[in-house]
Scaffold this motif. Sequence first.
Motif, short mmCIF file in Angstrom:
data_model
loop_
_atom_site.label_atom_id
_atom_site.label_comp_id
_atom_site.label_asym_id
_atom_site.label_seq_id
_atom_site.Cartn_x
_atom_site.Cartn_y
_atom_site.Cartn_z
N ASN A 1 -0.38 -85.83 -8.87
CA ASN A 1 0.01 -86.74 -9.95
C ASN A 1 -0.72 -86.49 -11.27
O ASN A 1 -0.74 -87.35 -12.14
CB ASN A 1 -0.19 -88.21 -9.51
N ASN A 2 -1.32 -85.31 -11.38
CA ASN A 2 -1.98 -84.91 -12.63
C ASN A 2 -1.48 -83.54 -13.07
O ASN A 2 -2.25 -82.71 -13.58
CB ASN A 2 -3.50 -84.89 -12.45
N TYR A 3 -0.20 -83.28 -12.90
CA TYR A 3 0.35 -81.94 -13.07
C TYR A 3 0.38 -81.50 -14.53
O TYR A 3 0.17 -80.33 -14.83
CB TYR A 3 1.74 -81.88 -12.45
N SER B 1 -7.31 -68.75 -11.07
CA SER B 1 -6.98 -69.05 -9.67
C SER B 1 -6.47 -70.48 -9.60
O SER B 1 -7.25 -71.43 -9.74
CB SER B 1 -8.22 -68.86 -8.79
N ILE B 2 -5.16 -70.64 -9.40
CA ILE B 2 -4.53 -71.96 -9.39
C ILE B 2 -4.37 -72.41 -7.94
O ILE B 2 -3.55 -71.87 -7.20
CB ILE B 2 -3.16 -71.92 -10.11
N MET B 3 -5.17 -73.38 -7.54
CA MET B 3 -5.31 -73.72 -6.12
C MET B 3 -4.49 -74.95 -5.75
O MET B 3 -4.43 -75.92 -6.50
CB MET B 3 -6.79 -73.96 -5.80
N ASN B 4 -3.90 -74.89 -4.57
CA ASN B 4 -3.03 -76.00 -4.11
C ASN B 4 -3.54 -76.65 -2.83
O ASN B 4 -2.80 -77.38 -2.17
CB ASN B 4 -1.61 -75.50 -3.91
N GLN B 5 -4.83 -76.41 -2.49
CA GLN B 5 -5.31 -76.90 -1.20
C GLN B 5 -6.00 -78.25 -1.27
O GLN B 5 -6.87 -78.56 -0.44
CB GLN B 5 -6.23 -75.86 -0.54
N TYR B 6 -5.64 -79.05 -2.26
CA TYR B 6 -6.21 -80.41 -2.31
C TYR B 6 -5.99 -81.09 -0.97
O TYR B 6 -4.89 -81.10 -0.41
CB TYR B 6 -5.55 -81.22 -3.43
N VAL C 1 -0.49 -82.84 -2.84
CA VAL C 1 0.10 -82.14 -3.97
C VAL C 1 1.55 -81.81 -3.64
O VAL C 1 1.85 -81.25 -2.58
CB VAL C 1 -0.70 -80.85 -4.28
N ASP C 2 2.44 -82.18 -4.54
CA ASP C 2 3.87 -81.94 -4.34
C ASP C 2 4.16 -80.43 -4.47
O ASP C 2 3.81 -79.82 -5.48
CB ASP C 2 4.66 -82.73 -5.38
N GLU C 3 4.79 -79.86 -3.46
CA GLU C 3 5.02 -78.41 -3.45
C GLU C 3 5.90 -77.97 -4.63
O GLU C 3 5.67 -76.91 -5.23
CB GLU C 3 5.66 -77.99 -2.13
N LYS C 4 6.90 -78.76 -4.96
CA LYS C 4 7.78 -78.41 -6.08
C LYS C 4 7.02 -78.46 -7.40
O LYS C 4 7.21 -77.62 -8.28
CB LYS C 4 8.99 -79.33 -6.11
N GLU C 5 6.14 -79.45 -7.53
CA GLU C 5 5.34 -79.55 -8.75
C GLU C 5 4.39 -78.36 -8.86
O GLU C 5 4.19 -77.81 -9.96
CB GLU C 5 4.55 -80.86 -8.76
N TYR C 6 3.80 -77.96 -7.73
CA TYR C 6 2.91 -76.80 -7.75
C TYR C 6 3.68 -75.54 -8.14
O TYR C 6 3.21 -74.74 -8.97
CB TYR C 6 2.24 -76.62 -6.39
N ASP C 7 4.86 -75.36 -7.56
CA ASP C 7 5.68 -74.20 -7.92
C ASP C 7 6.02 -74.20 -9.40
O ASP C 7 6.06 -73.15 -10.05
CB ASP C 7 6.96 -74.18 -7.09
N GLU C 8 6.25 -75.37 -9.94
CA GLU C 8 6.57 -75.47 -11.37
C GLU C 8 5.37 -75.05 -12.21
O GLU C 8 5.53 -74.42 -13.26
CB GLU C 8 6.99 -76.90 -11.71
#
Length: 273
Positions: A213-215, A236-241, A256-263
């Motif tokens: 929610n802080n994308y 290094s953009i990490m998605n392992q929150y 973390v929303d997967e679609k938001e991370y992909d965006e």
Amino acid sequence: MEELFNKCELCPRKCMVNRNIGEIGYCRASNKMKIGGYHLHMWEEPVITGDKGSGTIFFSYCNLRCIYCQNYDISFNCIGEEITVNRLADIMIELQDMGALNINLVTPSHYIPLIRDSIIIAKDSGLTIPIIYNTSGYDRVESLKLLEGLIDIYLPDFKYYNDKLGKYSNISNYFETASLALKEMYRQVGKLRYNKDGILVKGMIVRHLVLPNNYDDSKKIIKYLYDYYKDNIIISIMNQYTIIRKLEYSELNDKVDEKEYDEIINYAYDLGI
């Protein structure tokens, strides 16, 4: 160097406590080093892990203590054992003998004078692999200068663009402080350099952990880093929150929303990274 503990201002919090007589500041560390453990770490960024691993040393305590910290037992509960400067030097040599590609100092900011002495001893004793300074990014430029010539790779976090998000780490000046620290780190190590096997031996990797929610803040950080450093650093953009316990800030209790991370990744590509 231990006299720097007499009125400690090693980190930006500048607690001014005398750690040499047992006074305790925000980080809660004394004038003795404490580590939570050390081992060959196979899951850092591929350019520092390779197929042999990074020689990771986890320091107990932390000058930031983010409420979502995944190393909670080390940073908040401060588990670990006290070690001497000479023992830390021995550990570095031991990790090198185990095949580590580098020495990875995790959360070292509050021990800089002691770590500096240990690195010098270890190098005099035959340490030849690169040294990584793995930090939250909340560092003082004056303290980083004590390490000039000793650190090969800086691995800082860049957590927040909007200083209001510093509430997650009990600070209000993260962006300015971290951006100045990163500039000093880059001044010391310069552009990326690799060995013949594609392993990083000099330079800077900046980590950003995407928070749920802080994308938009993540995008601002990525743009800032690319505008300033271009491709002279690794981002290094990490998605392992990971949700480790329920937090007072409800927005952090989501994944973390997967679609938001992909965006966010697509945004980085579109910038030219």
